[in-house]
Scaffold this active site. Structure first.
Site, PDB file in Angstrom:
ATOM      1  N   ARG A 235      -3.196 -24.736 -31.729  1.00 12.40           N
ATOM      2  CA  ARG A 235      -2.609 -26.054 -31.960  1.00 12.40           C
ATOM      3  C   ARG A 235      -2.581 -26.821 -30.649  1.00 12.40           C
ATOM      4  NH1 ARG A 235      -3.439 -24.760 -36.385  1.00 12.40           N
ATOM      5  NH2 ARG A 235      -2.118 -24.847 -38.242  1.00 12.40           N
ATOM      6  N   GLU A 264      -4.515 -35.730 -35.819  1.00 10.21           N
ATOM      7  CA  GLU A 264      -5.742 -35.495 -36.569  1.00 10.21           C
ATOM      8  C   GLU A 264      -5.725 -36.264 -37.889  1.00 10.21           C
ATOM      9  OE1 GLU A 264      -6.306 -31.284 -37.034  1.00 10.21           O
ATOM     10  OE2 GLU A 264      -6.276 -30.899 -34.882  1.00 10.21           O
ATOM     11  N   HIS A 284     -11.486 -29.308 -35.780  1.00 13.08           N
ATOM     12  CA  HIS A 284     -10.547 -28.375 -36.417  1.00 13.08           C
ATOM     13  C   HIS A 284     -11.220 -27.578 -37.540  1.00 13.08           C
ATOM     14  CE1 HIS A 284      -5.980 -27.624 -37.141  1.00 13.08           C
ATOM     15  NE2 HIS A 284      -6.697 -26.518 -37.263  1.00 13.08           N
TER      16      HIS A 284
END
Length: 331
Positions: A235, A264, A284
Site C-alpha cells: 500500500r 487510485e 495496482h
C-alpha cells in the site's frame, strides 16, 4: 436483490466462472470511477447491495447516510478501512467481508517488478522496438541482500523465492517475530537502521492499518544505498507522504518499483513517479489475476447469496441485523 458492483476497471466481472451464481439477482456493473460523494450517492440510490472490489471505492458515512435502500455491503477481501463500519451498523446495513485471494498473485508480481527493474527489461524492450540494441548493464540477484519488511503470508513467499535466487534474505517484522523468521531459514534484522542500510532490494509487505500508516519514513529511505531498489506492492500509505519521490530525487534509494498509489486509479499519467526514469510503475496489478479474482469474488458472492437467503455468512457487524426497519431508515 438489486446489486451494484463497483470499479470493475478491466471489465471482467461478468466473465468470471462465479458470476452465473448471481443469475437470479439484478446486477449492474460499473466500470468507471466516481469519487464525488453526491454523484456516487445518486448512482447508488436504488441498490440494496453494493459489492466492492478491494478498497477502490471508499464508503464514508456521508455516502452511507444517502442510501436509503442499502441493506448489504460485500467486500472482496477482509480489509475494511475504507468503509465507515459504525455508520453501516447504525443504519442496519450488514457488511460481509471474507478473506479470499491468493498470495501467489502478489508474490509473482513482486518478483516480476524486481526482475524487470534489475535487468532494465521494459527499457530494453522499448529500445529494441525503436531499432536500438543493448543500452544497459543489468544487475543480478545472486549474492545480493533482499530485505523483506513484513514477513507474513506474502512476505514469506517473497523471501523463499529470494533465497532460491541465491540472495541473502533479511526480514524485519513486528515485535516477537524474530524466532519465526529464523525458524523459516532467514535472518532477522538486528535493527531498523541496519535493515534499510544493507538491503540491495527491499520489498514492502506490511498490512496497512492505523499503526502502520507512514511507517516507512524519509529517514529510513535516506539510509538506503544509491543503487538499491525499493519495491512496494502493498500500500502506498505505508510510506510517509511525499517521502519516496523526494528520496528518489536525492538518489537514496536509486530505484523503485511501485504498484500502489495514494489516490487510485491514477489516470492521464497524473503522478510524479510516472515521470521518473528510475521508477517502474504498474497500475495496482498485485491481485488482478484470474485465480485470485475467482477466489475473492466467489467468497463475496457467498456473502450476497447467504444474505439473500436469510443465512448471512462472513458478517463483520452481525449487530446490524438486529436493527428494525424504522431504525434503518433513520438518518
Amino acid at each position: 436483490m438489486k446489486i451494484a458492483v463497483l470499479d470493475d476497471y478491466p471489465k471482467v466481472f461478468r466473465t468470471l466462472d462465479c458470476y452465473p451464481r448471481l443469475a437470479e439477482h439484478d446486477v449492474t456493473v460499473f466500470h468507471d470511477v466516481e469519487k464525488d460523494v453526491a454523484r456516487l450517492a445518486q448512482r447508488l440510490q436504488a441498490f440494496e447491495a453494493i459489492l466492492l472490489t478491494q478498497g477502490r471505492s471508499p464508503l464514508p458515512g456521508a455516502l452511507i447516510e444517502q442510501l436509503p435502500n442499502l441493506k448489504l455491503v460485500v467486500q472482496t477481501g477482509d480489509h475494511v478501512e475504507h468503509i465507515d463500519v459504525d455508520a453501516c451498523t447504525r443504519r442496519g446495513i450488514a457488511i460481509a467481508a471474507g478473506r479470499g485471494g491468493l498470495p501467489p498473485a502478489t508474490v509473482e508480481l513482486t518478483w516480476g517488478l524486481i526482475l524487470a527493474s534489475m535487468r532494465y527489461i521494459p527499457r530494453e524492450v522499448d529500445n529494441l522496438k525503436r531499432g536500438i540494441w543493448q543500452t544497459t548493464l543489468g544487475n543480478g540477484l545472486n549474492g545480493k541482500t533482499l530485505g523483506v519488511y513484513g514477513p507474513g503470508r506474502i512476505g514469506m513467499r517473497v523471501a523463499q523465492i529470494g533465497a532460491a535466487f541465491g540472495m541473502k534474505v533479511v526480514c524485519l517484522g513486528r515485535e516477537g517475530t524474530a524466532a519465526r523468521i529464523v525458524a523459516a531459514g532467514f535472518e532477522a534484522a538486528p535493527d531498523r537502521r541496519t535493515f534499510f542500510e544493507n538491503a540491495d532490494v527491499l520489498s514492502l509487505h506490511v498490512p496497512l492499518d492505523g499503526t502502520t500508516r507512514g511507517i516507512v519514513t524519509a529517514a529510513d529511505l535516506a539510509r538506503m544505498k544509491p543503487d538499491a531498489l525499493l519495491v512496494n506492492t502493498a500500500r502506498a500509505a505505508l510510506i510517509e507522504p511525499g517521502a519516496l519521490v523526494a528520496a528518489l530525487q536525492r538518489g537514496h534509494p536509486g530505484f523503485a518499483a511501485v504498484d500502489v498509489y495514494e489516490d487510485e486509479p491514477v489516470l492521464h499519467g497524473a503522478h510524479p513517479l510516472l515521470d521518473m526514469p528510475n521508477v517502474l510503475c504498474t497500475p495496482h496489478l498485485g491481485y488482478v489475476e484470474k485465480a485470485a479474482y475467482e477466489s475473492y469474488f466467489s467468497i463475496a458472492i457467498d456473502g450476497v447469496l447467504g444474505f439473500a437467503a436469510g443465512r448471512p455468512v462472513n458478517l463483520l457487524n452481525p449487530q446490524a441485523l438486529s436493527k428494525t426497519t424504522s431504525e434503518r431508515r433513520q438518518p
